[in-house]
Design an enzyme around this catalytic site. Structure first.
Site, PDB file in Angstrom:
ATOM      1  N   ASP A 187      38.396  32.429  47.472  1.00  0.00           N
ATOM      2  CA  ASP A 187      39.589  33.280  47.553  1.00  0.00           C
ATOM      3  C   ASP A 187      40.718  32.532  48.266  1.00  0.00           C
ATOM      4  O   ASP A 187      40.615  32.259  49.469  1.00  0.00           O
ATOM      5  CB  ASP A 187      39.242  34.560  48.319  1.00  0.00           C
ATOM      6  CG  ASP A 187      40.262  35.669  48.103  1.00  0.00           C
ATOM      7  OD1 ASP A 187      41.432  35.355  47.828  1.00  0.00           O
ATOM      8  OD2 ASP A 187      39.881  36.848  48.217  1.00  0.00           O
ATOM      9  N   ASP A 188      41.768  32.191  47.548  1.00  0.00           N
ATOM     10  CA  ASP A 188      42.951  31.512  48.100  1.00  0.00           C
ATOM     11  C   ASP A 188      42.689  30.051  48.470  1.00  0.00           C
ATOM     12  O   ASP A 188      43.403  29.478  49.294  1.00  0.00           O
ATOM     13  CB  ASP A 188      43.499  32.232  49.336  1.00  0.00           C
ATOM     14  CG  ASP A 188      44.118  33.591  49.024  1.00  0.00           C
ATOM     15  OD1 ASP A 188      44.092  33.999  47.855  1.00  0.00           O
ATOM     16  OD2 ASP A 188      44.614  34.239  49.958  1.00  0.00           O
ATOM     17  N   CYS A 204      44.878  38.413  43.541  1.00  0.00           N
ATOM     18  CA  CYS A 204      43.456  38.747  43.588  1.00  0.00           C
ATOM     19  C   CYS A 204      42.916  39.563  42.414  1.00  0.00           C
ATOM     20  O   CYS A 204      42.070  39.105  41.658  1.00  0.00           O
ATOM     21  CB  CYS A 204      43.158  39.476  44.889  1.00  0.00           C
ATOM     22  SG  CYS A 204      43.424  38.466  46.360  1.00  0.00           S
ATOM     23  N   ARG A 244      40.742  38.223  39.011  1.00  0.00           N
ATOM     24  CA  ARG A 244      39.337  38.578  38.811  1.00  0.00           C
ATOM     25  C   ARG A 244      39.131  39.336  37.500  1.00  0.00           C
ATOM     26  O   ARG A 244      38.072  39.214  36.866  1.00  0.00           O
ATOM     27  CB  ARG A 244      38.848  39.402  40.008  1.00  0.00           C
ATOM     28  CG  ARG A 244      38.702  38.541  41.236  1.00  0.00           C
ATOM     29  CD  ARG A 244      38.843  39.309  42.550  1.00  0.00           C
ATOM     30  NE  ARG A 244      39.308  38.385  43.564  1.00  0.00           N
ATOM     31  CZ  ARG A 244      38.514  37.568  44.253  1.00  0.00           C
ATOM     32  NH1 ARG A 244      37.214  37.616  44.056  1.00  0.00           N
ATOM     33  NH2 ARG A 244      39.021  36.724  45.120  1.00  0.00           N
ATOM     34  N   LYS A 276      33.239  39.555  47.280  1.00  0.00           N
ATOM     35  CA  LYS A 276      34.390  40.450  47.111  1.00  0.00           C
ATOM     36  C   LYS A 276      34.560  40.846  45.643  1.00  0.00           C
ATOM     37  O   LYS A 276      34.630  39.986  44.764  1.00  0.00           O
ATOM     38  CB  LYS A 276      35.644  39.728  47.620  1.00  0.00           C
ATOM     39  CG  LYS A 276      36.955  40.377  47.249  1.00  0.00           C
ATOM     40  CD  LYS A 276      38.121  39.538  47.743  1.00  0.00           C
ATOM     41  CE  LYS A 276      39.416  39.885  47.041  1.00  0.00           C
ATOM     42  NZ  LYS A 276      40.554  39.096  47.513  1.00  0.00           N
ATOM     43  N   HIS A 293      37.024  43.681  44.228  1.00  0.00           N
ATOM     44  CA  HIS A 293      38.480  43.871  44.102  1.00  0.00           C
ATOM     45  C   HIS A 293      38.950  44.273  42.703  1.00  0.00           C
ATOM     46  O   HIS A 293      40.040  43.916  42.259  1.00  0.00           O
ATOM     47  CB  HIS A 293      39.230  42.614  44.563  1.00  0.00           C
ATOM     48  CG  HIS A 293      40.512  42.971  45.270  1.00  0.00           C
ATOM     49  ND1 HIS A 293      41.274  42.074  45.971  1.00  0.00           N
ATOM     50  CD2 HIS A 293      41.159  44.169  45.387  1.00  0.00           C
ATOM     51  CE1 HIS A 293      42.326  42.663  46.491  1.00  0.00           C
ATOM     52  NE2 HIS A 293      42.268  43.952  46.150  1.00  0.00           N
ATOM     53  N   SER A 313      40.251  42.861  49.508  1.00  0.00           N
ATOM     54  CA  SER A 313      40.516  41.697  50.356  1.00  0.00           C
ATOM     55  C   SER A 313      40.194  41.972  51.819  1.00  0.00           C
ATOM     56  O   SER A 313      40.369  43.086  52.321  1.00  0.00           O
ATOM     57  CB  SER A 313      41.980  41.270  50.228  1.00  0.00           C
ATOM     58  OG  SER A 313      42.242  40.759  48.941  1.00  0.00           O
ATOM     59  N   HIS A 356      40.471  33.421  52.226  1.00  0.00           N
ATOM     60  CA  HIS A 356      41.517  34.424  52.420  1.00  0.00           C
ATOM     61  C   HIS A 356      41.595  34.780  53.903  1.00  0.00           C
ATOM     62  O   HIS A 356      40.575  34.865  54.585  1.00  0.00           O
ATOM     63  CB  HIS A 356      41.160  35.670  51.597  1.00  0.00           C
ATOM     64  CG  HIS A 356      42.265  36.658  51.412  1.00  0.00           C
ATOM     65  ND1 HIS A 356      42.753  37.419  52.453  1.00  0.00           N
ATOM     66  CD2 HIS A 356      42.952  37.041  50.307  1.00  0.00           C
ATOM     67  CE1 HIS A 356      43.698  38.228  51.990  1.00  0.00           C
ATOM     68  NE2 HIS A 356      43.842  38.015  50.684  1.00  0.00           N
ATOM     69  N   ASP A 387      40.306  31.714  43.018  1.00  0.00           N
ATOM     70  CA  ASP A 387      41.011  32.796  42.308  1.00  0.00           C
ATOM     71  C   ASP A 387      42.510  32.567  42.206  1.00  0.00           C
ATOM     72  O   ASP A 387      43.183  33.202  41.398  1.00  0.00           O
ATOM     73  CB  ASP A 387      40.724  34.152  42.958  1.00  0.00           C
ATOM     74  CG  ASP A 387      41.386  34.342  44.315  1.00  0.00           C
ATOM     75  OD1 ASP A 387      41.724  33.336  44.974  1.00  0.00           O
ATOM     76  OD2 ASP A 387      41.567  35.507  44.727  1.00  0.00           O
ATOM     77  N   ASN A 388      43.083  31.705  43.043  1.00  0.00           N
ATOM     78  CA  ASN A 388      44.503  31.339  42.963  1.00  0.00           C
ATOM     79  C   ASN A 388      44.771  30.293  44.031  1.00  0.00           C
ATOM     80  O   ASN A 388      43.858  29.882  44.754  1.00  0.00           O
ATOM     81  CB  ASN A 388      45.436  32.548  43.141  1.00  0.00           C
ATOM     82  CG  ASN A 388      45.110  33.455  44.296  1.00  0.00           C
ATOM     83  OD1 ASN A 388      44.737  34.609  44.120  1.00  0.00           O
ATOM     84  ND2 ASN A 388      45.228  32.939  45.522  1.00  0.00           N
ATOM     85  N   LYS A 416      50.049  30.518  46.139  1.00  0.00           N
ATOM     86  CA  LYS A 416      49.698  31.873  45.723  1.00  0.00           C
ATOM     87  C   LYS A 416      50.939  32.752  45.583  1.00  0.00           C
ATOM     88  O   LYS A 416      51.883  32.650  46.359  1.00  0.00           O
ATOM     89  CB  LYS A 416      48.758  32.470  46.777  1.00  0.00           C
ATOM     90  CG  LYS A 416      48.463  33.947  46.623  1.00  0.00           C
ATOM     91  CD  LYS A 416      47.559  34.426  47.736  1.00  0.00           C
ATOM     92  CE  LYS A 416      47.273  35.925  47.628  1.00  0.00           C
ATOM     93  NZ  LYS A 416      46.275  36.360  48.630  1.00  0.00           N
TER      94      LYS A 416
END
Length: 483
Positions: free
Chosen positions: A46-47, A86, A90, A139, A141, A164, A229, A281-282, A302
């Protein structure tokens, strides 16, 4: 004088008639002669920024397990997410669709009365008819209320947080906006979190246990880490160990987690029958500064469709089946993962149209594979078409839009973000082969390429819509909503 450069090679005289075509059913599974279908493992951080892996050029973060995975598989230097945020990101991974097609944008907050429509087929639901055990540890989301939970969308097991990890009463800017952070098992809330130091280790232990318990059956293991994240948390075994500070500690623990999962596969002699996919994810949340990753040499991060927001590190490995130690600069996207998995397992594709196409040829013959898309489309915010990538990955067109930026200022410190500024881009064209940082606008030099990409953008709008032009897409399906 025709300035269309040789860089385009085979790809940019593009056929509009096959744009956004649905994937055809696979002719055969590459492993259909085996009695046990291949296992699938997806590790989704994540991130995590493009540069935040040793083999992607990190100057100060050590990732020996990810580097080993890359030496034994295919490393993508031009792999993309469908949106730089996010929930939308996904949704693309789970459905093989652009998030715009399934009406998902942004990042869902707690207790929202919408989520991924249960009528959409997820990766887990794709594999369940073939007898796969399915588990998610991390996660989700895509909706934290019934009927949007993972156990109602094809997963047998779920342990993790439903959105998140900053959506809790300790948020640095909006603590009053969020209730206590839920920790869930199955469809039940089993705790609320005051701290998160244990979370990466717990996801990992659950993943290893899942492999152990399903070693004799095909399985789909999905590990969408909460980290890196913000807020950043790390266990004592990695605290203070990285020269990159807390952020580096967190990445080191994620790298350890990858190693634990790979060791479990090796222990149970599953390496030769398991496809492992690692990606993010980004891009990085740059406003958090020393608690953020790096996308260098890419532009921005992001929350933007510049390369730093949508291009992410990606490694795919399958011992004995995929070539080892290969680096490819040919583009692919998370929407392509579902149809690829369908092909290698023999699963039937969703009846509803999807946007991804199988990248099996790219994985097995990366040096000779031709582009499997005419173009990739990057939407953001409430269904705004911001940019287009040519199918060969050479050219990127940005439509006029506003975006957030630090304008060269440093980010925050100690988990406190700084404020973004708003900037605006014109219609701009970049040659990513020679200018990966998107600095030199080539719009005036290559009007033919601009025209071709604009035509593709027009087709995308017809199918997926575009709020910037007021276009309603003909192929958009509804978001899941509670009555």
């Amino acid at each position: 004088m025709n300035k269309l450069p040789a860089l385009l090679g085979y790809s940019l005289i593009l056929s509009l008639s096959i744009f956004l075509r649905g994937c055809t059913s696979p002719n055969s599974s590459p492993k259909e002669e085996e009695k046990t279908p291949p296992n699938i493992v997806i590790i989704f951080t994540d991130d995590q920024g493009y540069q935040d892996v040793g083999c992607f050029g990190s100057p100060d973060i050590s990732t020996p397990h990810l580097d080993h995975l890359a030496r034994n598989g295919v490393r993508f230097t031009q792999f993309y997410v469908a949106q730089p945020v996010c929930s939308a990101s996904r949704a693309a991974l789970m459905t093989g669709c652009y998030p715009s097609r399934v009406s998902i944008s942004g990042a869902f907050g707690p207790n929202v009365k919408h989520g991924l429509n249960p009528e959409e087929m997820t990766l887990a639901e794709l594999l369940k008819p073939l007898g796969y055990a399915t588990g998610i540890f991390g996660k989700w989301h895509l909706g934290d209320l019934s009927p949007f939970l993972p156990t109602e969308q094809g997963f047998d097991e779920y342990y993790g947080i439903p959105y998140s990890n900053d959506m809790w009463p300790y948020h640095p800017e909006r603590p009053e906006n969020y209730p206590p952070l839920k920790l869930m098992e199955g469809d039940q809330v089993i705790d609320t979190l005051e701290s998160q130091e244990f979370i990466t280790t717990e996801y990992t232990e659950r993943a290893v246990s899942f492999i152990e318990r399903n070693k004799k059956n095909p399985f789909f293991l999905y590990v969408p880490h909460s980290m890196p994240h913000v807020p950043l948390f790390v266990s004592d075994k990695f605290k203070g160990k990285s020269p990159r500070g807390l952020y580096g500690d967190v990445i080191s623990e994620i790298d350890w987690s990858v190693g634990q999962i790979m060791e479990a596969l090796k222990k149970h002699r599953l390496e030769k029958n398991t496809l492992v996919i690692f990606t993010s994810d980004n891009g990085p949340w740059l406003s958090y500064g020393d608690h953020s990753g790096s996308a260098l040499p890419l532009r921005e991060g992001k929350g933007t469709t510049w390369e730093g927001g949508v291009r992410v590190p990606a490694i795919m490995s399958w011992k004995g089946t995929l070539p080892a130690g290969i680096v490819t600069d040919k583009p692919a996207m998370t929407i392509d993962i579902l149809p690829t998995i369908a092909q290698i397992t023999g699963a039937s594709l969703p009846e509803k149209p999807i946007d991804g196409t199988s990248m099996w040829e790219l994985l097995t013959n990366p040096e000779t594979a031709e582009p499997h898309h005419d173009a990739y489309f990057f939407y953001y915010r409430q269904n705004e078409l911001h940019s287009i990538l040519s199918g060969d990955g050479h050219w990127k067109l940005h439509y006029p839009h506003t975006y957030r930026t630090l304008n060269g200022r440093p980010g925050g410190k100690g988990g406190q973000p700084v404020k973004y500024e708003q900037s605006e881009t014109d219609l701009e064209l970049y040659n990513l082969v020679n200018d990966v940082s998107e600095v030199q606008n080539m719009r005036e030099d290559y009007p033919e390429i601009v025209s071709t990409l604009v035509q593709l953008g027009d087709s995308a709008r017809e199918e997926l819509g575009d709020r910037l032009t007021g276009t309603e897409g003909t192929g958009v399906r509804p978001l899941g909503r509670l009555e």
